[in-house]
Design a protein around this motif. Structure first.
Motif, PDB file in Angstrom:
ATOM      1  N   TRP A 165      42.795  47.162  34.359  1.00 14.47           N
ATOM      2  CA  TRP A 165      42.134  47.559  33.385  1.00 14.47           C
ATOM      3  C   TRP A 165      41.237  48.885  33.919  1.00 14.47           C
ATOM      4  CZ3 TRP A 165      41.402  45.800  28.696  1.00 14.47           C
ATOM      5  CH2 TRP A 165      41.816  44.111  28.291  1.00 14.47           C
ATOM      6  N   TYR A 166      41.345  50.101  33.164  1.00 14.22           N
ATOM      7  CA  TYR A 166      40.715  51.119  33.247  1.00 14.22           C
ATOM      8  C   TYR A 166      39.906  51.580  32.169  1.00 14.22           C
ATOM      9  CZ  TYR A 166      44.497  52.030  36.672  1.00 14.22           C
ATOM     10  OH  TYR A 166      45.337  52.033  37.843  1.00 14.22           O
ATOM     11  N   ARG A 167      38.878  52.548  32.414  1.00 12.90           N
ATOM     12  CA  ARG A 167      37.966  52.705  31.421  1.00 12.90           C
ATOM     13  C   ARG A 167      37.658  54.234  31.438  1.00 12.90           C
ATOM     14  NH1 ARG A 167      32.271  49.781  34.111  1.00 12.90           N
ATOM     15  NH2 ARG A 167      32.169  51.388  35.812  1.00 12.90           N
ATOM     16  N   GLN A 168      37.271  54.764  30.134  1.00 15.53           N
ATOM     17  CA  GLN A 168      36.869  56.030  30.052  1.00 15.53           C
ATOM     18  C   GLN A 168      35.691  56.140  29.184  1.00 15.53           C
ATOM     19  OE1 GLN A 168      39.992  58.540  28.465  1.00 15.53           O
ATOM     20  NE2 GLN A 168      39.191  60.245  29.450  1.00 15.53           N
ATOM     21  N   ALA A 169      34.673  56.708  29.971  1.00 12.30           N
ATOM     22  CA  ALA A 169      33.357  56.942  29.204  1.00 12.30           C
ATOM     23  C   ALA A 169      33.317  58.323  28.733  1.00 12.30           C
ATOM     24  CB  ALA A 169      32.241  56.727  30.209  1.00 12.30           C
ATOM     25  N   PRO A 170      32.541  58.586  27.476  1.00 10.60           N
ATOM     26  CA  PRO A 170      32.713  59.992  27.077  1.00 10.60           C
ATOM     27  C   PRO A 170      32.124  61.072  28.146  1.00 10.60           C
ATOM     28  CG  PRO A 170      31.457  58.129  25.552  1.00 10.60           C
ATOM     29  CD  PRO A 170      31.741  57.671  27.085  1.00 10.60           C
ATOM     30  N   GLY A 171      33.243  62.076  27.858  1.00  7.65           N
ATOM     31  CA  GLY A 171      32.896  63.187  28.919  1.00  7.65           C
ATOM     32  C   GLY A 171      33.456  62.887  30.239  1.00  7.65           C
TER      33      GLY A 171
ATOM     34  N   GLU B 178      39.145  55.822  34.691  1.00  3.79           N
ATOM     35  CA  GLU B 178      38.935  55.243  36.017  1.00  3.79           C
ATOM     36  C   GLU B 178      39.243  53.980  36.053  1.00  3.79           C
ATOM     37  OE1 GLU B 178      34.547  55.248  37.298  1.00  3.79           O
ATOM     38  OE2 GLU B 178      34.032  54.017  35.622  1.00  3.79           O
ATOM     39  N   LEU B 179      39.787  53.778  37.406  1.00  8.84           N
ATOM     40  CA  LEU B 179      40.024  52.217  37.563  1.00  8.84           C
ATOM     41  C   LEU B 179      39.019  51.338  37.555  1.00  8.84           C
ATOM     42  CD1 LEU B 179      43.063  50.927  40.130  1.00  8.84           C
ATOM     43  CD2 LEU B 179      40.467  50.036  40.178  1.00  8.84           C
ATOM     44  N   VAL B 180      38.996  50.151  36.888  1.00 13.19           N
ATOM     45  CA  VAL B 180      38.112  49.173  37.041  1.00 13.19           C
ATOM     46  C   VAL B 180      38.486  48.000  37.806  1.00 13.19           C
ATOM     47  CG1 VAL B 180      36.738  47.363  35.733  1.00 13.19           C
ATOM     48  CG2 VAL B 180      37.320  49.831  34.632  1.00 13.19           C
ATOM     49  N   ALA B 181      39.951  47.532  37.608  1.00 14.69           N
ATOM     50  CA  ALA B 181      40.422  46.294  38.419  1.00 14.69           C
ATOM     51  C   ALA B 181      41.726  46.395  38.133  1.00 14.69           C
ATOM     52  CB  ALA B 181      39.666  45.101  38.039  1.00 14.69           C
ATOM     53  N   THR B 182      42.635  45.611  39.181  1.00 12.38           N
ATOM     54  CA  THR B 182      44.012  45.429  39.145  1.00 12.38           C
ATOM     55  C   THR B 182      44.226  44.257  39.763  1.00 12.38           C
ATOM     56  OG1 THR B 182      44.550  46.532  41.340  1.00 12.38           O
ATOM     57  CG2 THR B 182      44.668  47.734  39.116  1.00 12.38           C
TER      58      THR B 182
ATOM     59  N   ALA C 226      32.130  52.236  27.716  1.00 13.17           N
ATOM     60  CA  ALA C 226      33.351  52.809  27.801  1.00 13.17           C
ATOM     61  C   ALA C 226      34.356  52.391  26.806  1.00 13.17           C
ATOM     62  CB  ALA C 226      33.821  52.994  29.337  1.00 13.17           C
ATOM     63  N   VAL C 227      35.516  53.009  26.743  1.00 12.18           N
ATOM     64  CA  VAL C 227      36.546  52.616  26.097  1.00 12.18           C
ATOM     65  C   VAL C 227      37.258  51.813  27.316  1.00 12.18           C
ATOM     66  CG1 VAL C 227      38.799  52.800  24.815  1.00 12.18           C
ATOM     67  CG2 VAL C 227      36.634  53.983  24.381  1.00 12.18           C
ATOM     68  N   TYR C 228      37.873  50.637  27.333  1.00  8.51           N
ATOM     69  CA  TYR C 228      38.626  49.900  28.155  1.00  8.51           C
ATOM     70  C   TYR C 228      40.098  49.660  27.883  1.00  8.51           C
ATOM     71  CZ  TYR C 228      34.534  48.621  30.730  1.00  8.51           C
ATOM     72  OH  TYR C 228      33.198  48.757  31.676  1.00  8.51           O
TER      73      TYR C 228
ATOM     74  N   THR D  84      39.725  49.401  23.936  1.00  5.58           N
ATOM     75  CA  THR D  84      38.746  48.612  22.916  1.00  5.58           C
ATOM     76  C   THR D  84      37.580  48.969  23.573  1.00  5.58           C
ATOM     77  OG1 THR D  84      38.185  46.194  22.392  1.00  5.58           O
ATOM     78  CG2 THR D  84      38.774  46.604  25.008  1.00  5.58           C
ATOM     79  N   GLN D  85      36.524  49.100  22.713  1.00  9.57           N
ATOM     80  CA  GLN D  85      35.410  49.761  23.103  1.00  9.57           C
ATOM     81  C   GLN D  85      34.551  48.841  23.324  1.00  9.57           C
ATOM     82  OE1 GLN D  85      33.960  53.312  22.735  1.00  9.57           O
ATOM     83  NE2 GLN D  85      32.203  52.114  23.708  1.00  9.57           N
TER      84      GLN D  85
END
Length: 120
Positions: free
Chosen positions: A36-42, A46-50, A91-93, A114-115
């Motif tokens: 799982w990765y996530r991206q916050a606005p702006g 980034e990596l969350v977990a693998t 973030a969007v995951y 997914t938000q």
């Protein structure tokens, strides 16, 4: 082709929990590492977990002790249990999978995202 479909995002208050899921479908030889990765606005993604096919896990420091990644190889699925959520987790995951499409070829696939929104 391989498709990754996420589900389970939503809105939660700080301190709450959410579980996101991702299922892989299509034609492939084997699914290797999922994550799982996530991206916050702006911000950059980034990596969350693998988690490897053998169950070895890796977490970002920011989520250690709060998030748990798991997978069900029989269902070609990966899950992310998120506890003690904070607004900074908003973030969007995105689900990610490294797939052996044949015994000798590998490719990386992404879900549509997914938000997850954590209110203070």
């Amino acid at each position: 082709q391989v498709q990754l479909v996420e589900s389970g995002g939503g809105l939660v208050q700080a301190g709450g929990s959410l579980r996101v899921s991702c299922a892989a479908s299509g034609s492939f030889f084997r699914i290797n590492t999922m994550g799982w990765y996530r991206q916050a606005p702006g911000k950059q993604r980034e990596l969350v977990a693998t988690i490897t096919s053998m169950g070895n896990t890796n977490y970002a420091n920011s989520v250690k002790g709060r998030f748990t990644i798991s997978r069900d190889n029989a269902k070609n699925a990966v899950y992310l249990q998120m506890d003690t959520l904070i607004p900074e987790d908003t973030a969007v995951y995105y689900c990610n999978a490294e797939v052996s499409t044949t015994p000798s070829r590998r490719a990386v696939y992404w879900g549509q995202g997914t938000q997850v929104t954590v209110s203070s």
